[in-house]
Design a protein around this motif. Structure first.
Motif, mmCIF file in Angstrom:
data_model
loop_
_atom_site.group_PDB
_atom_site.id
_atom_site.type_symbol
_atom_site.label_atom_id
_atom_site.label_comp_id
_atom_site.label_asym_id
_atom_site.label_seq_id
_atom_site.Cartn_x
_atom_site.Cartn_y
_atom_site.Cartn_z
ATOM 1 N N LEU A 1 0.868 -1.247 -0.019
ATOM 2 C CA LEU A 1 0.010 0.082 0.127
ATOM 3 C C LEU A 1 0.965 1.380 -0.218
ATOM 4 O O LEU A 1 0.432 2.127 -0.669
ATOM 5 C CB LEU A 1 -1.038 0.068 1.306
ATOM 6 C CG LEU A 1 -2.131 -1.093 1.174
ATOM 7 C CD1 LEU A 1 -2.880 -0.842 2.375
ATOM 8 C CD2 LEU A 1 -2.886 -1.134 -0.146
ATOM 9 N N GLU A 2 2.051 1.318 0.953
ATOM 10 C CA GLU A 2 2.740 2.382 0.646
ATOM 11 C C GLU A 2 3.473 2.820 -0.684
ATOM 12 O O GLU A 2 3.592 3.807 -1.134
ATOM 13 C CB GLU A 2 4.175 2.298 1.675
ATOM 14 C CG GLU A 2 3.671 2.370 3.015
ATOM 15 C CD GLU A 2 4.727 1.850 3.960
ATOM 16 O OE1 GLU A 2 5.815 1.359 3.768
ATOM 17 O OE2 GLU A 2 4.397 2.185 5.331
ATOM 18 N N LEU A 3 3.818 1.554 -1.352
ATOM 19 C CA LEU A 3 4.304 1.607 -2.624
ATOM 20 C C LEU A 3 3.115 2.438 -3.857
ATOM 21 O O LEU A 3 3.314 3.087 -4.752
ATOM 22 C CB LEU A 3 4.653 0.301 -3.364
ATOM 23 C CG LEU A 3 5.070 0.025 -4.669
ATOM 24 C CD1 LEU A 3 6.389 1.087 -4.903
ATOM 25 C CD2 LEU A 3 5.419 -1.039 -5.157
ATOM 26 N N MET A 4 2.105 1.877 -3.467
ATOM 27 C CA MET A 4 0.696 2.424 -4.314
ATOM 28 C C MET A 4 0.814 3.864 -3.891
ATOM 29 O O MET A 4 0.361 4.816 -4.938
ATOM 30 C CB MET A 4 -0.471 1.700 -4.151
ATOM 31 C CG MET A 4 -0.439 0.284 -4.433
ATOM 32 S SD MET A 4 -0.834 -0.085 -5.982
ATOM 33 C CE MET A 4 -2.752 0.078 -5.773
ATOM 34 N N ASP A 5 1.161 4.544 -2.897
ATOM 35 C CA ASP A 5 0.898 5.673 -2.347
ATOM 36 C C ASP A 5 2.099 6.626 -2.802
ATOM 37 O O ASP A 5 1.792 7.503 -3.476
ATOM 38 C CB ASP A 5 0.926 6.002 -0.901
ATOM 39 C CG ASP A 5 -0.407 5.495 -0.180
ATOM 40 O OD1 ASP A 5 -1.715 5.395 -0.982
ATOM 41 O OD2 ASP A 5 -0.322 5.188 0.896
ATOM 42 N N ARG A 6 3.114 5.886 -2.889
ATOM 43 C CA ARG A 6 4.270 6.590 -3.526
ATOM 44 C C ARG A 6 4.251 6.798 -5.033
ATOM 45 O O ARG A 6 4.431 7.866 -5.527
ATOM 46 C CB ARG A 6 5.657 5.827 -3.252
ATOM 47 C CG ARG A 6 6.506 6.565 -2.116
ATOM 48 C CD ARG A 6 7.732 5.575 -1.832
ATOM 49 N NE ARG A 6 7.432 4.504 -1.346
ATOM 50 C CZ ARG A 6 8.228 3.291 -1.566
ATOM 51 N NH1 ARG A 6 9.239 3.229 -2.066
ATOM 52 N NH2 ARG A 6 7.608 2.009 -0.877
ATOM 53 N N LYS A 7 3.590 5.938 -5.606
ATOM 54 C CA LYS A 7 3.512 6.001 -7.139
ATOM 55 C C LYS A 7 2.279 6.764 -7.407
ATOM 56 O O LYS A 7 2.117 7.024 -8.674
ATOM 57 C CB LYS A 7 3.355 4.644 -7.700
ATOM 58 C CG LYS A 7 4.542 3.777 -7.639
ATOM 59 C CD LYS A 7 4.308 2.354 -8.575
ATOM 60 C CE LYS A 7 5.603 1.626 -8.715
ATOM 61 N NZ LYS A 7 5.455 0.376 -9.214
ATOM 62 N N LYS A 8 1.443 7.183 -6.533
ATOM 63 C CA LYS A 8 0.457 7.850 -6.613
ATOM 64 C C LYS A 8 -0.874 7.408 -7.425
ATOM 65 O O LYS A 8 -1.518 8.020 -8.270
ATOM 66 C CB LYS A 8 0.457 9.437 -7.431
ATOM 67 C CG LYS A 8 1.455 10.239 -6.350
ATOM 68 C CD LYS A 8 1.732 11.487 -7.136
ATOM 69 C CE LYS A 8 2.328 12.335 -5.858
ATOM 70 N NZ LYS A 8 3.767 12.992 -5.897
ATOM 71 N N THR A 9 -0.895 6.077 -7.224
ATOM 72 C CA THR A 9 -1.982 4.936 -8.073
ATOM 73 C C THR A 9 -2.900 5.192 -7.074
ATOM 74 O O THR A 9 -2.958 5.024 -5.759
ATOM 75 C CB THR A 9 -1.379 3.612 -8.000
ATOM 76 O OG1 THR A 9 -0.157 3.648 -8.723
ATOM 77 C CG2 THR A 9 -2.169 2.816 -8.809
ATOM 78 N N LYS A 10 -4.190 5.594 -7.711
ATOM 79 C CA LYS A 10 -5.443 5.615 -6.847
ATOM 80 C C LYS A 10 -6.031 4.270 -6.716
ATOM 81 O O LYS A 10 -5.668 3.399 -7.600
ATOM 82 C CB LYS A 10 -6.420 6.154 -7.707
ATOM 83 C CG LYS A 10 -6.090 7.817 -7.948
ATOM 84 C CD LYS A 10 -7.331 8.297 -8.912
ATOM 85 C CE LYS A 10 -7.041 9.822 -9.216
ATOM 86 N NZ LYS A 10 -7.858 10.405 -9.914
#
Length: 72
Positions: free
Chosen positions: A31-40
């Motif tokens: 989930l942190e990776l998704m946030d870092r990549k700004k993936t909704k």
């Protein structure tokens, strides 16, 4: 000519305890990776089995397409 106006992936992902893995930490990193990549994304469901395995159902942005109508 056709154009994609919005897109979304719905996935079921399993974070298991195989080879002494820590599913809670793996989920947090994911989930942190998704946030870092700004993936909704939107977590639709999350459940934990008795052996510690975590299953999540997630809707996430496909590439950089809009997510209108898919993710609130």
């Amino acid at each position: 000519m056709k154009r994609i106006t919005s897109a979304c992936l719905e996935q079921t992902i399993r974070f298991d305890t195989y080879n002494d893995a820590k599913p809670e930490e793996d989920l947090k990193k994911f989930l942190e990776l998704m946030d870092r990549k700004k993936t909704k994304y939107q977590l639709v469901d999350q459940r934990q089995e008795s052996d510690g395995t975590i299953f999540i159902k997630i809707k996430k942005q496909y590439n950089t397409y809009k997510t209108d109508g898919y993710i609130d």
